[in-house]
Design an enzyme around this catalytic site. Structure first.
Site: not given
Length: 257
Positions: A149, A162
């Site tokens: 990400s 996350y």
């Protein structure tokens, strides 16, 4: 790339029933790979992906694999071995895409130990042991592609746990590339930015202000689509990427430049 560049190859895509994973599975299927579409719970969605790949002349099969528990990797590979006997021309796998992940996590103030354990179990421990258990099945010259990400370089405190999992995944990519280089296996991460998937649908779709704000973060001026990420994964899966390993490929549309 030329069509069917993955003819004769076998690919396994975790989280392959929706979002980025679905786009990746369908793209690899169009490129000629036999695709194992791994999913956690939504059998109908996985069957739809398999049907679309087959309708396009490709080969695919669904693979139920709920991640985040001890023994999940061994169970996934046991299911793969059983299904591959029926659906794949040869044993083993050439392309492994670790895409399955929990997409959101609370901020630091709200995060519980259970939240932390769960997001790391799915996003880090699962791909780690999927690779560990799969090394005997992964053919020399193969590809491991981890979906990371853009939050590893763009700070987002509201999803701190996350973000930490994706940082761990990138380190795993780097180290694994060094270990598997002698076998000709490349290992890379792909780092998407904000992408129009079901995970983001609740706040993004049907909300022009949110969409405009998200689009403004990317230098290319729009929200990413799953197919944008699938194209990068397809390149890394192909022979054209044979000299690229240990890298994080930014696929954020230039967010944060």
């Amino acid at each position: 790339m030329d069509a069917r560049v993955l003819d004769g190859k076998v690919a396994l895509v975790t989280g392959g029933s929706r979002g980025i994973g679905r786009a990746v599975a369908e793209r690899l299927g169009r490129d000629g790979a036999t695709v194992a579409v791994a999913y956690a719970r939504d059998e109908t969605a996985a069957d739809e992906v398999v049907a679309r790949i087959r309708a396009g002349g490709g080969r695919a099969f669904p693979l139920r694999a709920e991640l985040g528990r001890h023994g999940d990797a061994a169970a996934l590979w046991a299911a793969f071995d059983a299904a591959a006997e029926r659906h794949a021309a040869a044993a083993g796998v050439d392309v492994l895409v670790n895409n399955a992940a929990i997409g959101r996590s609370p901020d630091l103030a709200s995060l519980t130990e259970d939240d932390f354990d769960h997001v790391f179990a799915v996003n880090v421990r699962a791909p780690f042991f999927i690779v560990k258990e799969g090394l005997s099945r992964l053919r020399d010259g193969g590809r491991i592609i981890n979906v990371s990400s853009g939050v590893t370089r763009i700070a987002m405190p509201e999803i701190i746990a996350y973000s930490a999992t994706k940082g761990a995944l990138d380190t795993f990519t780097l180290t694994l590339a060094k270990q598997l280089g002698p076998r000709g296996i490349t290992v890379n991460s792909v780092a998407p930015g904000i992408t129009d998937t079901d995970t983001n649908a609740g706040w993004l779709r049907g909300n022009p202000e949110a969409e405009a704000a998200a689009a403004s973060l990317a230098t290319l001026g729009r929200v990413g689509q799953p197919e944008d990420i699938a194209g990068v994964v397809a390149f890394l899966a192909s022979d054209d990427a044979r000299w690229v390993t240990g890298r994080v490929i930014d696929a954020t549309g230039g967010a944060g430049l």
